[in-house]
Design an enzyme around this catalytic site. Sequence first.
Site, PDB file in Angstrom:
ATOM      1  N   CYS A 134       0.790  -1.246   0.000  1.00 39.50           N
ATOM      2  CA  CYS A 134       0.000   0.000   0.000  1.00 39.50           C
ATOM      3  C   CYS A 134       0.820   1.293   0.000  1.00 39.50           C
ATOM      4  CB  CYS A 134      -0.989   0.044   1.151  1.00 39.50           C
ATOM      5  SG  CYS A 134      -1.271  -1.474   2.015  1.00 39.50           S
ATOM      6  N   ARG A 163       6.440 -11.468   5.692  1.00 40.16           N
ATOM      7  CA  ARG A 163       6.011 -11.210   7.073  1.00 40.16           C
ATOM      8  C   ARG A 163       6.478 -12.342   7.967  1.00 40.16           C
ATOM      9  NH1 ARG A 163      -0.214  -9.787   5.612  1.00 40.16           N
ATOM     10  NH2 ARG A 163       0.311  -8.190   4.068  1.00 40.16           N
ATOM     11  N   GLN A 181       0.693 -11.219  -3.262  1.00 47.61           N
ATOM     12  CA  GLN A 181      -0.719 -10.836  -3.234  1.00 47.61           C
ATOM     13  C   GLN A 181      -1.167 -10.332  -4.588  1.00 47.61           C
ATOM     14  OE1 GLN A 181      -0.336  -7.726  -0.261  1.00 47.61           O
ATOM     15  NE2 GLN A 181      -1.670  -8.932   1.063  1.00 47.61           N
ATOM     16  N   ASP A 183      -2.739  -7.765  -5.425  1.00 45.94           N
ATOM     17  CA  ASP A 183      -3.099  -6.559  -4.687  1.00 45.94           C
ATOM     18  C   ASP A 183      -3.536  -5.431  -5.612  1.00 45.94           C
ATOM     19  OD1 ASP A 183      -3.392  -5.246  -2.322  1.00 45.94           O
ATOM     20  OD2 ASP A 183      -1.259  -4.977  -1.924  1.00 45.94           O
ATOM     21  N   HIS A 185      -5.015  -1.051  -5.182  1.00 48.70           N
ATOM     22  CA  HIS A 185      -5.547   0.042  -4.376  1.00 48.70           C
ATOM     23  C   HIS A 185      -6.291   0.991  -5.289  1.00 48.70           C
ATOM     24  CE1 HIS A 185      -2.315  -1.632  -1.905  1.00 48.70           C
ATOM     25  NE2 HIS A 185      -3.163  -1.403  -0.939  1.00 48.70           N
ATOM     26  N   LYS A 269     -15.351  -3.427   5.740  1.00 47.59           N
ATOM     27  CA  LYS A 269     -14.840  -4.294   4.677  1.00 47.59           C
ATOM     28  C   LYS A 269     -15.785  -5.457   4.402  1.00 47.59           C
ATOM     29  CE  LYS A 269     -12.484  -7.544   7.615  1.00 47.59           C
ATOM     30  NZ  LYS A 269     -11.495  -8.587   7.685  1.00 47.59           N
ATOM     31  N   HIS A 315      -8.435  -0.888  -0.338  1.00 48.22           N
ATOM     32  CA  HIS A 315      -7.499  -1.995  -0.568  1.00 48.22           C
ATOM     33  C   HIS A 315      -8.332  -3.160  -1.062  1.00 48.22           C
ATOM     34  CE1 HIS A 315      -4.583  -0.389   2.544  1.00 48.22           C
ATOM     35  NE2 HIS A 315      -5.697   0.006   3.096  1.00 48.22           N
TER      36      HIS A 315
HETATM   37 ZN    ZN Z   1      -3.237  -2.368   0.899  1.00 48.94          ZN
END
Ligand code: ZN
Length: 436
Positions: A134, A163, A181, A183, A185, A269, A315
């Site tokens: 992000c 992580r 991911q 991912d 945004h 979410k 996200h």
């Molecule tokens: Zn994010």
Amino acid sequence: MLAKWGITKHHSKHVLKPREHPKNSPNFSEKNNKEKPLSTADHRIIGQQLDLFSINEQVGVGLVLWHPKGTIIRNQIRDFWEKEHLKNGYQLVCTPHIAREELWKTSGHLNYYKQNMYTLTKDGENYVVKPMNCPFHIQIYKTKPRSYKELPIRYAEWGTVYRYERSGTLHGLMRVRGFTQDDAHIFCTTQQVQNEIHKLLDFTEHLLQKFGFKKYHAILSTRDPTHPEKYMGSEHKWKLAQKALATALNKKQIAYTEVPGEAVFYGPKIDLNILDAANREWQCTTIQFDFNLPKRFNTRYVATDGKQHEAVMIHRALLGAIERFLAILIEHTRGNLPAWLAPTQVTILPISTDYAPYAEKIHNELLANNIRSELDTSTATISYRIRQAETQKIPYMAICGKREAETNKISARKHGAGNIGTMTVKELIQKINEPP
Ligand SMILES: [Zn+2]
């Protein structure tokens, strides 16, 4: 809990999360999934049988080595994913694996997520191996002043993050320390929120169906209405976001359970749980509003009134962590991947060495047509080689003997279905390329 302040829960979707299920959701939890794996469908066993991936202690636990066949599957998914994102108005971006500590100070991660981050120091400067993408996407957004005319801006990245997870909690591809991911945004105005959420659910459904996941149910996490002081972001924004999520779920007729108080402090979410062939439930998609990071990074745009407004940030990860998604997919299909994903799509089997040259001609023709073909000219019996191809879960076999060579055809077999008749190479290619 990760999500005290700026870590969105979607970023933890790679874990086998023993989450407490709301009252109305099915009885099985992902904890149960882990405790009772179907032994023949365990992705760790299938992954080894099909030579897809490995994990070893010398490299480090929780760090996956993707073998050539596993890499084909990953790349097939990525290529499909990228094409679909471009069609759906996303722009692809690519960001570094490490960044200065400074960035994570601003984002808040350094304060609240430090125990999960890998850090390094060089020339007296501290760096963090990214636990999420992000802040990078925000930095790209902020490289120039933005106008409402440019919004929504949707940045998507097949982003690999790291992580720290306790070694005792690691589990095959389901829970790892390094993962990718799918991912993205979305930066938009409050007026665009509803439409963006509608589009997101349509897009999610489209992607999941491609992999054969047709059943799911959603958890809508909203704020605790009796404690508005616990949350960040205006009353107006929360109402708008929660309404957008619920309206989109209703419109798509997706069954969902609303859980007031389950939202993290920075935004509501949706988590979409997919049901696999064994009727197990897996958390997969997350669509998460964030009223925190845009404030921390001063992420703004110029609106129609000529003034600076804070952008709304969403996200979203639709497949989640690819490692975990592949584990689910492998267990769902028991390794019988559809032809578009199969590392080898067809194996060519000459009945005897006499027909090896003809088989090679067919093989080359398939390769020239971008079919992932394999030529098996070993001297084992044809029935043995057919069994081998079945064990390797190769979707198609093309058998080449006298009759086939004379008529310029092949005898096709389909995995799990047996003989499907003689056909030309062109017809075989059509079958292989049929949408699942
Ligand atoms: Zn994010």
